[in-house]
Design an enzyme around this catalytic site. Structure first.
Site, mmCIF file in Angstrom:
data_model
loop_
_atom_site.group_PDB
_atom_site.id
_atom_site.type_symbol
_atom_site.label_atom_id
_atom_site.label_comp_id
_atom_site.label_asym_id
_atom_site.label_seq_id
_atom_site.Cartn_x
_atom_site.Cartn_y
_atom_site.Cartn_z
ATOM 1 N N GLU A 73 0.779 -1.602 -0.279
ATOM 2 C CA GLU A 73 -0.164 0.169 0.160
ATOM 3 C C GLU A 73 0.524 1.167 -0.094
ATOM 4 O O GLU A 73 1.540 1.674 0.653
ATOM 5 C CB GLU A 73 -0.796 -0.073 1.480
ATOM 6 N N ARG A 84 0.503 10.136 0.857
ATOM 7 C CA ARG A 84 1.039 11.378 1.480
ATOM 8 C C ARG A 84 2.303 12.294 1.073
ATOM 9 O O ARG A 84 2.580 13.370 1.811
ATOM 10 C CB ARG A 84 1.279 10.661 2.920
ATOM 11 N N THR A 108 -4.341 6.119 1.863
ATOM 12 C CA THR A 108 -4.375 7.766 2.089
ATOM 13 C C THR A 108 -5.447 8.487 1.327
ATOM 14 O O THR A 108 -5.892 9.896 1.245
ATOM 15 C CB THR A 108 -3.510 8.285 2.559
ATOM 16 N N LYS A 158 -10.557 -1.371 6.486
ATOM 17 C CA LYS A 158 -9.561 -1.128 7.168
ATOM 18 C C LYS A 158 -9.936 -0.539 8.421
ATOM 19 O O LYS A 158 -10.422 -0.364 8.534
ATOM 20 C CB LYS A 158 -8.460 -0.076 6.220
HETATM 21 C C1 3PG Z 1 -1.712 3.435 6.972
HETATM 22 O O1 3PG Z 1 -1.907 4.373 7.397
HETATM 23 O O2 3PG Z 1 -1.743 2.768 7.782
HETATM 24 C C2 3PG Z 1 -0.965 3.931 9.271
HETATM 25 O O3 3PG Z 1 -0.149 5.300 8.914
HETATM 26 C C3 3PG Z 1 0.257 2.624 9.431
HETATM 27 O O4 3PG Z 1 0.461 3.132 10.576
HETATM 28 P P1 3PG Z 1 1.602 2.829 11.584
HETATM 29 O O5 3PG Z 1 2.594 3.924 10.370
HETATM 30 O O6 3PG Z 1 1.181 2.736 12.947
HETATM 31 O O7 3PG Z 1 2.152 1.356 10.976
#
Ligand code: 3PG
Length: 220
Positions: free
Chosen positions: A52, A56, A80, A140
């Site tokens: 994924e 960002r 995102t 999710k």
């Molecule tokens: C996401 O968007 O899934 C998160 O930023 C991932 O979370 P983590 O950085 O705590 O693994």
């Protein structure tokens, strides 16, 4: 509000077949475009073929384009995604799937019509129920650790046992198993496979090794 339209079953099947390829999905934010291909290659070679890439950073879409070209066997999702406009961009670059941190009515509606499957983000039973009404069956769970963790997902299984989740947010090698052992968890996601220090040092061997360890420890 369209609440009775069912998501075509092929979409759920498509998400299931993507998630079946790996129990762990690296969540990747690309800061330097030149890192995109070697980073993705290290993860895939390490045994994690589902990635994924978050929207960002400014170079995210170009990074995904290059990864898709270099690694046609990988399943590459765009993460995102906050708006239908971004969803459309993900469709245009040939994303295999779309991931959203939360879900708006606009995203739910757009996703029902799109040929690219969406994994909508939810963190409460009410948000889950809204997605369910639109026909979504795969979600999710974000931010997982601060929204009740594995206990919350286990509780979702009471009223809505058919829903399946990919938790992300605070997942590490140490707590991943708490989630993966639940019958309604299909895989977990996280950024722990791409530590900033290793990426900055262009330590692709180190990242390949992290992926290898995760793939070996957590498998279907
Ligand atoms: C996401 O968007 O899934 C998160 O930023 C991932 O979370 P983590 O950085 O705590 O693994």
């Amino acid at each position: 509000m369209t609440i009775d339209k069912q998501l075509p079953s092929t979409r759920t099947t498509e998400l299931d077949s993507i998630c079946l390829k790996a129990e762990v999905i690296p969540v990747i934010t690309i800061e330097r475009i030149e890192d995109a291909v070697p980073l993705a290659r290290a993860l895939v070679e390490g045994g994690l073929p589902v990635l994924e890439i978050t929207l960002r950073t400014d170079c995210a879409l170009e990074a995904i384009r290059r990864m898709r070209e270099a690694l046609p066997g990988a399943s590459i999702g765009v993460g995102t995604v906050l708006t239908p406009a971004q969803y459309r961009q993900a469709e245009q670059i040939g994303a295999d799937f779309v991931v959203t941190p939360g879900a708006t009515e606009a995203l739910y509606r757009y996703g029902v019509e799109s040929s690219v499957p969406m994994l909508p983000g939810i963190s409460t039973i009410s948000e889950l129920m809204t997605g369910w009404q639109y026909g979504y069956r795969r979600f999710k769970f974000f931010p997982a650790e601060s929204s009740g963790g594995a206990k919350a997902i286990k509780s979702f299984g009471g009223p809505i046992p058919e829903a399946r989740f990919c938790p992300t947010g605070g997942i590490t090698v140490d707590n991943a198993e708490d989630y993966l052992k639940l019958p309604n968890v299909m895989c977990v996601g996280g950024s722990w496979l791409t530590p900033q220090a290793l990426v900055e040092a262009e330590d692709w061997d180190g990242i390949r090794e992290l992926a290898r360890q995760a793939a070996e420890r957590f498998h279907h």
